[in-house]
Write a protein that holds these residues in place. Structure first.
Motif, short mmCIF file in Angstrom:
data_model
loop_
_atom_site.label_atom_id
_atom_site.label_comp_id
_atom_site.label_asym_id
_atom_site.label_seq_id
_atom_site.Cartn_x
_atom_site.Cartn_y
_atom_site.Cartn_z
N UNK A 77 6.43 -4.93 -90.22
CA UNK A 77 7.79 -4.68 -90.70
C UNK A 77 7.87 -3.41 -91.51
N UNK A 78 6.83 -3.14 -92.30
CA UNK A 78 6.83 -1.89 -93.06
C UNK A 78 6.76 -0.67 -92.16
N UNK A 79 6.07 -0.78 -91.04
CA UNK A 79 5.95 0.35 -90.12
C UNK A 79 7.29 0.67 -89.46
N UNK A 80 8.13 -0.33 -89.25
CA UNK A 80 9.39 -0.11 -88.52
C UNK A 80 10.60 -0.25 -89.44
N UNK A 97 -6.55 2.72 -84.07
CA UNK A 97 -6.17 2.52 -82.68
C UNK A 97 -4.75 2.99 -82.48
N UNK A 98 -4.51 3.68 -81.36
CA UNK A 98 -3.18 4.19 -81.07
C UNK A 98 -2.35 3.13 -80.35
N UNK A 99 -1.08 3.02 -80.76
CA UNK A 99 -0.16 2.07 -80.17
C UNK A 99 1.15 2.78 -79.85
N UNK A 100 1.78 2.28 -78.76
CA UNK A 100 3.15 2.71 -78.45
C UNK A 100 4.06 1.55 -78.81
N UNK A 101 5.15 1.87 -79.60
CA UNK A 101 6.07 0.81 -80.06
C UNK A 101 7.47 1.10 -79.54
N UNK A 102 8.10 0.04 -79.06
CA UNK A 102 9.48 0.18 -78.58
C UNK A 102 10.34 -0.87 -79.27
N UNK A 103 11.31 -0.47 -80.07
CA UNK A 103 12.24 -1.43 -80.71
C UNK A 103 13.42 -1.72 -79.80
N UNK A 104 13.84 -2.97 -79.79
CA UNK A 104 15.00 -3.39 -79.01
C UNK A 104 15.90 -4.21 -79.94
N UNK A 105 17.14 -3.82 -80.13
CA UNK A 105 18.03 -4.55 -81.07
C UNK A 105 18.47 -5.89 -80.48
N UNK A 114 13.67 -6.73 -81.98
CA UNK A 114 12.37 -7.07 -81.37
C UNK A 114 11.58 -5.77 -81.20
N UNK A 115 10.30 -5.79 -81.55
CA UNK A 115 9.43 -4.61 -81.39
C UNK A 115 8.26 -5.02 -80.50
N UNK A 116 8.08 -4.27 -79.40
CA UNK A 116 6.95 -4.49 -78.47
C UNK A 116 5.93 -3.38 -78.66
N UNK A 117 4.65 -3.74 -78.73
CA UNK A 117 3.58 -2.75 -78.95
C UNK A 117 2.47 -2.87 -77.91
N UNK A 118 2.00 -1.74 -77.46
CA UNK A 118 0.91 -1.71 -76.46
C UNK A 118 0.06 -0.48 -76.68
N UNK A 119 -1.23 -0.62 -76.38
CA UNK A 119 -2.17 0.51 -76.49
C UNK A 119 -2.12 1.42 -75.29
#
Length: 859
Positions: free
Chosen positions: A89-92, A114-122, A132-137
């Motif tokens: 939550x602090x990151x986003x 580790x590197x992650x890609x984050x996509x927020x969806x309201x 909602x936040x989805x994360x993947x390496x």
């Protein structure tokens, strides 16, 4: 799409998986039976984590009652990330501070090494419910299909949470109403006031309900937008997709289906799609489709679908029902996949199997198969025709009835041993033919194993080796005869593989070399027996063999342990073994006794040649006397003249001096004649030297000139000017020339109707050789005598001995040359010899030429 499709097959699979995931997302509301938003979010996060193979999913819900928002985190089992929801939550947190009007971008950064890609969806139209936040390496996260799935999931969750909140609100209002009614009942005095408040409160509730309905309508609109996007995706995927109503008629066909068949949506809607299928496949297709409609189970159908150009291709049609919460089928979804190539491959495989069966029964071999327990189950037609028994009688252990009784125990034991070992094996036994004759067969068996190494079946063949058995017996007898023959003829044999130096000797060759039979033979062992003067020849032969020379023939000597010498004659022929490697097959003969006989014969021939030379002396005496008389007469005349000049007054000294010089010249000329005569008929050994063949020939013609003139022979000399020098024995070669001149003169002694012309010619010959020819105009020789002219004691003269040409040929062959005769186009014959410009045997002192006598060399 995200760039060009690099792999259509993979892209089709990915899009099909996306469709399945969309269908699964649309089916999630059936699982949201709770009115708690947090439970809905839990289910949604787990589904997204599994569908999209994410590393983590995070949700933050705004609670209108609680001050602190609800945070939920799901981490994949494969991800080793240890983090709390508050850290995510602090990151986003900066995303939650926006106004919710702009779309939120994806971001890639490093967290915990580790590197992650984050996509927020309201959640909600402007994120009023949460996010909602989805994360993947993965570096390519999110793809377009993943963004679409997340968007659809967020819309589904938003609708569900709005409904849950509305239901919760309704429950809360109902509870409050009940509580208030109870309170009003206990307080009758305040009934009117409380009633008014209740009316006002109900108005507020109605207002809230209207607001909830408006929000619900907006959610439905969002769903319609998502469905439009989904239809766009279905039209884009490179496969034929469709959707049918629960009772069977078509509702939707994607763009790919229409483009393939060339049918418009109006033509294919409902039941119109049937016209695109092959008439022969339509009845079974409809029957199977009705069975699926009745059973409600997924299924597959194969049928031929017509391309817009009229060509039919086989397709695999897969159908999957979509059910509502009550389990009722609301739609049928499916795809049609082109399997034309697979169909053709299957037909080719069936044809190949049929052809294999024909081959097994057609090939001239007896084939069979046995189960792992030893039960014989198959024999091909060739086997059945040979034994003349039906398949049923041979199955099991019945095949043993055709085996010779004397071989049955042995072949049964061999077969049991092969089965116990589990490895390929073979055995021999006699098998009875349909006419009762027994013939020898080679039984070969090979196991077929599965992936685990277990035996599935035994396969084998029986090969007729009866002829080979007889040939082996005959070969054994032939080998025995060969060994006896080699022993009697003193001929041994061997084989030598040049690449590996593997040498195999016969027993007779061991005896010739006096080695113990069976001792391993090597080149080093052979060198210990070869005469040291012939080692160079041996090494040269080995080098040429390794370089691939085809055939060899050589003679060499052995130095035996008792210091005696053996003479061997070897002939080798190059061939290739079964591996294609070069090998030599050779025969070696002990020619020691023959060599001793040849040496004795050579000495006899040498003496005979000297006798011939002495015999020629009487013939040449008159010519030599004439040659000597001329210089002697000149000497006497010049001496008398010299005396008269000296007696004159005054003395003529200068004239006397010139006369003395002519006297000395004539004296030297007489001396040269005598010297050549003594050398020609002396008993000296050959002395090879570099010599001018023209000069030697001129000397011979000078000696023979008087005799030729006496016989009325016209001598014409045609000597080549550019003739290279040759190495040889001058006297021996002049003896050959003299013999040829005498024979030519004798051949013309009876010729009176034409000039007696004799031509002696020198010229270059092929192969760096020099040729001398003597051509006459005599009587010639009959064609049948051409092969006998050079044989000893054969002559065409009435008074000849028949040894001149034989000795001449021995001399020329000792010089590594050749002597031959050819009839002229007109009268007479031409005798020629050719010798190399250099004689390597004499020049290097090798053992190939015996220098004591030419006759010995020729032998």
């Amino acid at each position: 799409m995200e760039g060009l499709l690099e792999d259509p097959a993979q892209d089709i699979k990915r899009l099909q998986r996306c469709i399945n995931d969309l269908i699964s997302l649309l089916a999630l509301p059936a699982m949201w039976s709770s009115d708690q938003p947090s439970q809905i979010v839990h289910i949604l996060l787990d589904a997204l984590l599994r569908m999209l193979s994410l590393d983590f999913t995070y949700a933050r819900l705004k609670d209108c009652v609680a001050i602190v928002p609800i945070e939920i985190l799901r981490i994949a089992d494969s991800c080793k990330l240890k983090v709390t929801p508050q850290e995510i939550g602090g990151m986003v947190s900066n995303w939650f501070e926006g106004d919710g009007q702009k779309p939120l971008p994806s971001m890639r950064d490093r967290f915990r090494d580790k590197e992650f890609s984050r996509l927020p969806v309201p959640l909600g139209v402007h994120g009023e419910i949460g996010m909602i936040v989805a994360g993947s390496g993965r570096a390519d996260f999110p793809r377009q299909t993943e963004s679409l799935l997340l968007s659809v999931a967020a819309n589904q969750a938003s609708i569900a949470m709005r409904e849950a909140r509305l239901l919760s609100e309704q429950k809360r209002i109902a509870n409050e109403l009940d509580q208030r009614v109870a309170e009003r009942a206990s307080a009758l005095g305040q009934a009117n006031e409380e009633l008014r408040k209740e009316i006002d409160e109900r108005k507020k509730i109605e207002e809230r309900l209207r607001e909830s309905e408006a929000a619900l309508q907006r959610a439905f609109n969002e769903i319609k937008k998502s469905e439009a996007k989904l239809r766009q995706v279905i039209d884009t995927i490179p496969t034929l997709a469709w959707c049918n109503l629960p009772d069977g008629p078509n509702e939707f066909l994607n763009k790919g289906w229409h483009e393939y068949t060339g049918l418009s949506p109006e033509e294919s809607h409902g039941w119109g799609w049937q016209v695109a299928f092959h008439p022969e496949d339509l009845p079974p297709l409809m029957k199977r489709w009705q069975e699926l409609l009745v059973s409600g189970e997924p299924g597959e159908i194969e049928a031929r679908l017509r391309h817009y150009d009229g060509v039919y291709r086989w397709f695999l049609i897969r159908a999957e029902p979509l059910r509502d919460d009550a389990g009722k089928i609301v739609r049928w979804y499916g795809t049609s996949t082109d399997i034309e190539d697979r169909k053709r491959a299957e037909e080719a495989l069936k044809a190949s199997e049929r052809e294999f069966g024909l081959i097994i029964n057609t090939i001239p071999a007896m084939a069979w198969s046995v189960r792992p327990d030893g039960y014989a189950e198959f024999f091909n037609q060739h086997y059945l025709a040979y034994v003349g028994l039906p398949l049923e009688q041979l199955q099991g252990s019945g095949w043993t009835v055709a085996v010779h009784p004397d071989d049955l125990d042995a072949v049964a034991g061999t077969w049991q041993s092969i089965m116990a070992s589990g490895k390929p094996g073979e055995g021999e036994a006699r098998l009875r033919r349909f006419d009762g004759e027994y013939r020898w067969f080679l039984f070969r068996a090979n196991p077929m194993l599965d992936e685990s190494g277990n035996i599935l079946k035994w396969y084998g063949t029986n090969t007729d080796i009866d002829d080979r058995k007889r040939a082996e017996e005959q070969l054994w007898r032939s080998e025995a005869f060969l060994a006896a023959g080699q022993n009697l003829s003193r001929i041994g044999s061997f084989s030598w593989k040049a690449a590996t130096d593997e040498i195999t000797w016969s027993e007779q060759l061991y005896r010739i070399y006096q080695f113990e039979i069976g001792v391993p033979v090597t080149l080093e062992l052979i060198r210990t027996r070869v005469h040291r003067e012939d080692l160079t020849l041996l090494e040269k032969m080995i080098e040429q063999a390794r370089n691939g020379r085809n055939d060899f023939e050589w003679q060499y000597r052995l130095m035996m342990p008792d210091q005696s010498i053996k003479y061997l004659h070897a002939v080798a022929h190059a061939t290739r073994d079964q591996d294609g490697q070069l090998q030599y097959i050779a025969a070696v003969q002990d020619v020691t006794a023959r060599r001793m006989s040849e040496e004795a014969l050579g000495k006899a021939r040498s003496e005979l040649a000297k006798v011939a030379r002495v015999t020629s002396l009487g013939v040449l005496t008159a010519s030599i006397a004439h040659e000597i008389n001329q210089p002697l007469s000149g000497i006497i005349t010049n001496a008398g003249t010299c005396l008269r000049m000296l007696s004159a007054d005054p003395p003529n000294v200068e004239g006397a001096r010139e006369t003395a010089r002519r006297t000395i010249r004539d004296g030297n000329r007489a001396s040269d004649v005598i010297t050549r005569l003594r050398t020609l008929y002396s008993k000296k050994d050959p002395q090879p030297e570099l010599m001018d063949l023209n000069e030697a020939a001129q000397e011979v013609t000078s000696l023979s000139l008087s005799e030729l003139q006496r016989n009325r022979v016209i001598l014409r000399q045609e000597f080549a000017e550019d003739l290279p020098p040759v190495r040889g024995d001058r006297i021996q070669l002049q003896q050959v020339m003299l013999n040829l001149l005498r024979n030519a003169s004798d051949a013309m002694s009876a010729v009176d109707d034409r000039p007696r012309e004799l031509v002696i010619r020198t010229e270059r010959d092929d192969g760096d050789r020099v040729r001398l020819s003597v051509k006459d105009a005599g009587v010639g020789f009959p064609p049948q005598a051409s092969d006998k002219l050079f044989e000893a004691f054969y002559t065409t003269k009435t008074d000849g001995m028949g040894i001149g040409l034989s000795i001449s040929r021995s001399i020329i062959e000792a010089h590594h040359g050749r002597l031959w005769a050819t009839p002229n186009d007109g009268p007479g014959a031409t005798f020629s010899f050719a010798i190399p410009c250099r004689l390597e045997g004499w020049a290097s002192g090798g053992t190939g030429v015996n220098r004591s006598d030419p006759a010995t060399n020729a032998a």
